[in-house]
Scaffold this active site. Structure first.
Site, short mmCIF file in Angstrom:
data_model
loop_
_atom_site.label_atom_id
_atom_site.label_comp_id
_atom_site.label_asym_id
_atom_site.label_seq_id
_atom_site.Cartn_x
_atom_site.Cartn_y
_atom_site.Cartn_z
N SER A 110 0.89 -1.17 0.11
CA SER A 110 -0.02 0.03 0.12
C SER A 110 0.92 1.34 -0.02
O SER A 110 1.55 1.39 -0.84
CB SER A 110 -1.05 -0.02 1.23
OG SER A 110 -1.99 0.98 1.02
N ASP A 159 -8.59 -6.80 -4.75
CA ASP A 159 -8.25 -5.52 -4.19
C ASP A 159 -8.71 -4.44 -5.25
O ASP A 159 -8.30 -4.17 -6.23
CB ASP A 159 -6.57 -5.36 -3.94
CG ASP A 159 -6.19 -3.86 -3.58
OD1 ASP A 159 -6.96 -3.05 -3.44
OD2 ASP A 159 -5.06 -3.99 -3.41
N HIS A 205 -7.84 -5.36 -0.50
CA HIS A 205 -6.52 -4.66 -0.04
C HIS A 205 -5.64 -5.17 1.19
O HIS A 205 -4.63 -5.53 1.15
CB HIS A 205 -6.76 -3.26 -0.12
CG HIS A 205 -5.42 -2.42 0.00
ND1 HIS A 205 -4.66 -2.53 -0.79
CD2 HIS A 205 -5.00 -1.80 1.09
CE1 HIS A 205 -3.85 -1.67 -0.93
NE2 HIS A 205 -3.82 -1.23 0.51
N ASP A 206 -6.40 -5.27 2.09
CA ASP A 206 -5.55 -5.93 3.32
C ASP A 206 -5.06 -7.13 3.49
O ASP A 206 -4.42 -7.60 4.39
CB ASP A 206 -6.80 -5.70 4.57
CG ASP A 206 -6.49 -4.46 5.40
OD1 ASP A 206 -5.61 -3.71 5.18
OD2 ASP A 206 -7.06 -4.30 6.46
#
Length: 389
Positions: A161, A327, A360-361
């Site tokens: 990120s 994501d 995303h995580d």
């Protein structure tokens, strides 16, 4: 007011629990905003031992709300390090073999100079008097930390990120200092959609009457409600619809029927409220403004006449990029555009898209395919670097 200022200090803003490197007037940090930051400090953690050749150093770059406690207990929350699943003795990033460095970014709130730090000119927290910080500024400060250790070339730089943005900036600005780079779930610039979500979060903070134009510590206040809402909105972007449905669906929270009110009827509502409330205890609201702004300003191609390939011209750094199918914050096409640019620049690059519904995580979670990709890339790079297993 005194109690809150003490809490700010205890929250690591000025005197972190981790080691800290302080730079005086003789070593200012040049900022993209056109000013110099001096004095300033960098809080950091290291794991493992630097070898005699100083060739086994790995720099880990943290994401938006991360910190230097990548593989050790966080002094504020008491929770394990945010990438402890990956980094440690005998783990994929083996600290019995590698020397791992992770610093709190400039603009953060866990010991590196940021808006919650004391401005030496006033004796009060910087607040919005701190100049705007960019990803490149963060990397410049990290370079000074790396120089402090006498490391000429990092074996690897990795992060996800916002951490991935720093990895790309490192590889572009200082290619001769980076042997291998592993940007995960990231992109070469922030999309308009991502900027939009960040702006919603910033407005939530600034709309809180306890924000006081960024001078809330002087007023004995903290914009907790605004920051909590900002975190709730952002947290949605870190997940995926499939993961939310699998985990929560439309399940009710500790009740058998709708209440016909505005309490948290649904589990997802309760979950987001919990995420917001716990976040305000560990993160500074102004730092949130600065970190999101840094991500929004990031545009690697813009620094090179709009040609992303030129950002990596002549690079000899080995790259591995990783994306996740679910994501939507940094979708796979963002990674592919970087891969195409690296191919055009003649770089050594591999790319892995991982099938997962965790959004995303996923880069922070126990994802076997991610670990396999990192392990394979690090092992290959270590052989090429001459680092014995």
């Amino acid at each position: 007011m005194v109690a809150l200022r003490t809490k700010r200090t205890n929250n690591e803003a000025d005197e972190p629990s981790s080691p800290v490197l302080r730079f005086g007037a003789d070593k200012p940090l040049k900022l993209d905003a056109g000013t110099l930051l001096s004095p300033f400090q960098i809080a950091y953690k290291t794991y493992g031992t630097l070898n005699d050749a100083r060739s086994n150093a790995i720099l880990v770059c943290h994401a938006l709300t991360g910190d230097q406690h990548v593989a050790s207990t966080n002094p504020v929350t008491g929770k394990p390090g945010w990438w402890e699943v990956l980094i440690g003795p005998g783990k994929i990033i083996d600290t019995s073999r590698f020397f791992v460095i992770c610093s709190n970014v400039i603009g953060g709130c866990l010991g590196s100079t940021g808006p919650a730090s004391t401005n030496p000119a006033t004796g009060k927290p910087y607040g919005l008097d701190l100049p705007i910080i960019t990803i490149r500024d963060m990397v410049r400060a990290q370079l000074m930390l790396v120089d402090h250790f006498g490391i000429e070339k990092l074996f690897s730089v990795l992060g996800g990120s916002m951490g991935g943005m720093q990895v790309l900036q490192w590889a572009s600005s200082y290619p001769e200092r980076v042997f291998s780079a592993l940007p995960i779930a990231t992109g070469a610039r922030h999309s308009s959609q991502n900027i939009a979500f960040h702006e919603v979060g910033r407005q939530a903070v600034m709309a809180d009457p306890d924000w006081h134009g960024g001078k809330y510590f002087e007023q004995g206040k903290r914009p907790e409600k605004g920051l909590a809402v900002a975190r709730m909105a952002a947290h949605i972007t870190y997940l995926s619809e499939a993961a939310l449905h699998r985990k929560f669906g439309r399940n009710l929270q500790d009740r058998e029927a709708l209440t016909f009110g505005f309490d948290a009827d649904f589990q997802i509502e309760s979950y987001l409220r919990h995420q917001g409330m716990t976040f305000v205890d560990r993160f500074d609201a102004n730092s949130y403004l600065y970190m999101t702004r840094a991500m929004d300003y990031f545009d690697l191609a813009a620094d090179h006449g709009g040609r992303l390939a030129d950002a990596f011209a002549g690079t000899r750094t080995r790259f591995c990029l990783v994306s996740f199918t679910s994501d939507w914050l940094f979708p796979t096409e963002e990674s592919r555009s970087v891969v195409h640019a690296l191919n055009a620049a003649g770089a050594s690059v591999s790319f892995v898209e991982i099938e997962t519904d965790r959004g995303h995580d996923a880069f922070l979670l126990d994802e076997p395919e991610l670990f396999a990709a990192i392990n394979g890339f690090i092992a290959s790079a270590a052989r090429a670097r001459g680092l014995s297993a």
